[in-house]
Design an enzyme around this catalytic site. Structure first.
Site, PDB file in Angstrom:
ATOM      1  N   CYS A 167      84.244  51.705  72.957  1.00 34.63           N
ATOM      2  CA  CYS A 167      84.513  50.365  73.262  1.00 34.63           C
ATOM      3  C   CYS A 167      85.718  49.562  72.799  1.00 34.63           C
ATOM      4  CB  CYS A 167      83.459  49.648  72.881  1.00 34.63           C
ATOM      5  SG  CYS A 167      81.561  49.938  73.880  1.00 34.63           S
TER       6      CYS A 167
HETATM    7  N1  COA Z   1      61.601  46.999  78.396  1.00 30.33           N
HETATM    8  C1  COA Z   1      60.579  46.198  77.790  1.00 30.33           C
HETATM    9  N2  COA Z   1      60.467  46.508  76.340  1.00 30.33           N
HETATM   10  C2  COA Z   1      61.608  47.335  76.081  1.00 30.33           C
HETATM   11  C3  COA Z   1      62.586  48.147  76.627  1.00 30.33           C
HETATM   12  C4  COA Z   1      62.733  47.452  77.956  1.00 30.33           C
HETATM   13  N3  COA Z   1      63.577  48.360  78.756  1.00 30.33           N
HETATM   14  N4  COA Z   1      63.303  48.842  75.853  1.00 30.33           N
HETATM   15  C5  COA Z   1      63.040  48.449  74.929  1.00 30.33           C
HETATM   16  N5  COA Z   1      61.984  47.949  74.751  1.00 30.33           N
HETATM   17  C6  COA Z   1      60.429  47.778  73.518  1.00 30.33           C
HETATM   18  C7  COA Z   1      60.447  49.705  72.765  1.00 30.33           C
HETATM   19  O1  COA Z   1      60.193  50.298  73.216  1.00 30.33           O
HETATM   20  C8  COA Z   1      60.159  48.357  71.618  1.00 30.33           C
HETATM   21  O2  COA Z   1      58.829  48.993  71.714  1.00 30.33           O
HETATM   22  P1  COA Z   1      57.827  49.057  70.279  1.00 30.33           P
HETATM   23  O3  COA Z   1      58.115  48.160  69.078  1.00 30.33           O
HETATM   24  O4  COA Z   1      56.587  48.517  70.653  1.00 30.33           O
HETATM   25  O5  COA Z   1      58.331  50.566  69.832  1.00 30.33           O
HETATM   26  C9  COA Z   1      61.233  47.518  71.590  1.00 30.33           C
HETATM   27  O6  COA Z   1      61.215  47.252  72.493  1.00 30.33           O
HETATM   28  C10 COA Z   1      61.907  47.063  70.590  1.00 30.33           C
HETATM   29  O7  COA Z   1      62.849  48.186  70.957  1.00 30.33           O
HETATM   30  P2  COA Z   1      64.333  48.422  70.052  1.00 30.33           P
HETATM   31  O8  COA Z   1      64.827  49.337  71.266  1.00 30.33           O
HETATM   32  O9  COA Z   1      64.284  48.655  68.475  1.00 30.33           O
HETATM   33  O10 COA Z   1      65.257  46.775  70.920  1.00 30.33           O
HETATM   34  P3  COA Z   1      66.200  46.120  70.195  1.00 30.33           P
HETATM   35  O11 COA Z   1      65.706  44.726  69.730  1.00 30.33           O
HETATM   36  O12 COA Z   1      66.699  47.165  68.501  1.00 30.33           O
HETATM   37  O13 COA Z   1      66.856  46.027  71.424  1.00 30.33           O
HETATM   38  C11 COA Z   1      69.324  47.125  72.231  1.00 30.33           C
HETATM   39  C12 COA Z   1      67.774  46.949  71.769  1.00 30.33           C
HETATM   40  C13 COA Z   1      69.682  48.653  72.251  1.00 30.33           C
HETATM   41  C14 COA Z   1      69.289  45.626  72.879  1.00 30.33           C
HETATM   42  C15 COA Z   1      70.119  46.635  70.621  1.00 30.33           C
HETATM   43  O14 COA Z   1      69.741  47.481  69.515  1.00 30.33           O
HETATM   44  C16 COA Z   1      71.681  46.561  71.154  1.00 30.33           C
HETATM   45  O15 COA Z   1      72.154  45.909  71.489  1.00 30.33           O
HETATM   46  N6  COA Z   1      72.515  47.386  69.928  1.00 30.33           N
HETATM   47  C17 COA Z   1      74.089  47.443  69.228  1.00 30.33           C
HETATM   48  C18 COA Z   1      74.285  47.992  71.028  1.00 30.33           C
HETATM   49  C19 COA Z   1      75.446  47.837  70.707  1.00 30.33           C
HETATM   50  O16 COA Z   1      76.123  47.296  70.735  1.00 30.33           O
HETATM   51  N7  COA Z   1      75.790  49.228  71.184  1.00 30.33           N
HETATM   52  C20 COA Z   1      76.832  49.741  71.557  1.00 30.33           C
HETATM   53  C21 COA Z   1      77.329  50.868  73.320  1.00 30.33           C
HETATM   54  S1  COA Z   1      78.954  50.074  73.423  1.00 30.33           S
END
Ligand code: COA
Length: 384
Positions: A167
């Site tokens: 990225c």
């Molecule tokens: N739809 C519905 N629920 C979902 C889901 C989806 N597509 N994906 C995950 N969930 C659920 C999970 O199962 C979890 O449920 P639980 O609490 O019952 O276990 C809950 O939502 C939270 O999941 P989590 O993965 O912890 O979500 P988050 O709030 O951390 O958000 C991201 C996920 C990826 C959006 C976030 O962590 C993020 O953006 N991180 C940084 C990413 C980044 O910058 N990456 C660099 C790439 S270049």
């Protein structure tokens, strides 16, 4: 090669951004379309494995939701190069027909489109560009370098090379281009970031299927001696990398498993999103503050932040730490909602779309961060 008198005179060793360019794919996928496709796939999967699930030998796939995606990431839609196959529950990946060696490759094609716009906006003839850096998180082949194909398609003499810092590729490319200019090795360098991230995304993975989108950007970095009157001074650039497995893609030339085979999921993008969020936010905020201090810039007076577009929450936190208050959309614009995460291109799209209104003397920051971990800052000031 001997330099002419006039080109020697134009060399000052001070790099600026002369212009940027953007290519946006025509097709776009909304969250509703994406979730409908994912849930159809999950339903079929669960039906096909109903006995094993009932016997406790396999886990049912959970459904995705539009509300979660928007709340967790801020993404509402993403542009893609190949929409129908991505949404087809039997395919769920882009299908881009292979092209013959005598045809321009698709990464080069969209990179050229963005580059042409940057050249046009700068009033620069391609023959006066010295180098092309193709800076992106995936290259569609090992060699010849994508940059050399882009160079050829644009009719540029000189040289081209590919660089991949995930990225952060575009900001690493900008510093590299700026260093060529500082050293006197080039006066005009195109940094092109064609990001077909739909190819590395696992569209069957509920945790990440909503993240990425496709795009191409270009940044023309030049010696101020030849730059157009209206340009952006590059006040300083800083790069940082810290090894982490929390964002990883094991695809490579030593493992050629078909995407459909078991165990192939790690040959696509995988991440520990929560850890990334927690670890990268403080690292990047501190890096920006340190670099601002080094350059004698008051971070609270930055007119605009063009941050990497991965997650709206991350950007809110970083912008708050840098500016000392909750950033408005004007201070830290978002393109994530319509483009999704476009890897290295995100901060450049934000800059491209949200910089024309700034006036001479306004200072801003282009900043990217991601896998590696890697992060890059480019402080700029409007001129002309
Ligand atoms: N739809 C519905 N629920 C979902 C889901 C989806 N597509 N994906 C995950 N969930 C659920 C999970 O199962 C979890 O449920 P639980 O609490 O019952 O276990 C809950 O939502 C939270 O999941 P989590 O993965 O912890 O979500 P988050 O709030 O951390 O958000 C991201 C996920 C990826 C959006 C976030 O962590 C993020 O953006 N991180 C940084 C990413 C980044 O910058 N990456 C660099 C790439 S270049």
């Amino acid at each position: 090669m001997q330099e002419t008198q006039s080109s020697t005179a134009a060399h000052t060793g001070r790099p600026v951004i002369s212009a940027t360019g953007l290519f946006t794919p025509a097709e776009s996928i909304t969250n509703a379309e994406l979730v409908a496709s994912f849930n159809a796939f999950a339903e079929r999967h669960n039906a096909a494995h109903a006995d094993a699930i009932a016997a406790g030998k396999a886990e049912a796939l959970a459904y995705s939701s539009v509300e979660f995606i928007e709340k967790a990431s801020g993404i509402k839609a993403r542009h893609v190069m190949s929409k129908a196959p991505i949404l087809d529950p039997d395919v769920m990946c882009p299908r881009l027909p292979e092209r013959g060696n005598d045809e321009v490759s698709i990464m080069a094609e969209i990179g050229v489109a963005a580059a042409r716009q940057a050249l046009e906006r700068a009033g620069r003839d391609a023959k006066d560009v010295d180098a092309v850096l193709c800076a992106a998180s995936n290259m569609q082949r090992a060699y010849p370098a994508m940059a050399i194909e882009i160079q050829q398609a644009l009719g540029i003499e000189g040289f081209g090379l590919d660089m991949n810092v995930a990225c952060s590729s575009a900001t690493f490319g900008i510093q590299t281009a700026a260093d060529y200019i500082r050293a006197g090795n080039a006066k005009s360098v195109l940094v092109v970031s064609p990001e077909i991230t739909s190819g590395h995304l696992n569209w069957r993975d509920r945790d990440s299927h909503f993240i990425f989108g496709d795009v191409a950007t270009a940044v023309l970095v030049e010696d101020v001696g030849i730059a157009p009157a209206e340009h952006w001074d590059i006040l300083g650039t800083k790069l940082k990398t810290v090894f982490s497995n929390n964002i990883r893609n094991n695809f490579g030339f030593l493992n050629r498993a078909a995407p459909e085979t078991a165990g192939a999921a790690d040959k696509l993008f995988v991440q520990e999103g929560r850890k990334v969020f927690k670890e990268v936010v403080p690292m990047v905020a501190q890096m920006i503050l340190d670099e601002a201090a080094r350059l004698g810039i008051d971070p609270e007076r930055l007119r605009r932040l063009w941050l990497h577009q991965a997650n709206a929450g991350m950007n809110r936190l970083i912008a708050h730490k840098v500016l000392g208050h909750e950033a408005s959309e004007d201070e830290s614009p978002t393109v994530l909602d319509t483009y999704g995460n476009t890897s290295s291109a995100g901060s450049i799209i934000a800059f491209h779309q949200h910089s024309d209104d700034l006036v001479t003397g306004d200072t801003g920051l282009i900043c990217s961060f991601g896998a590696g971990y890697s992060a890059g800052t480019v402080f700029v000031r409007k001129r002309g």
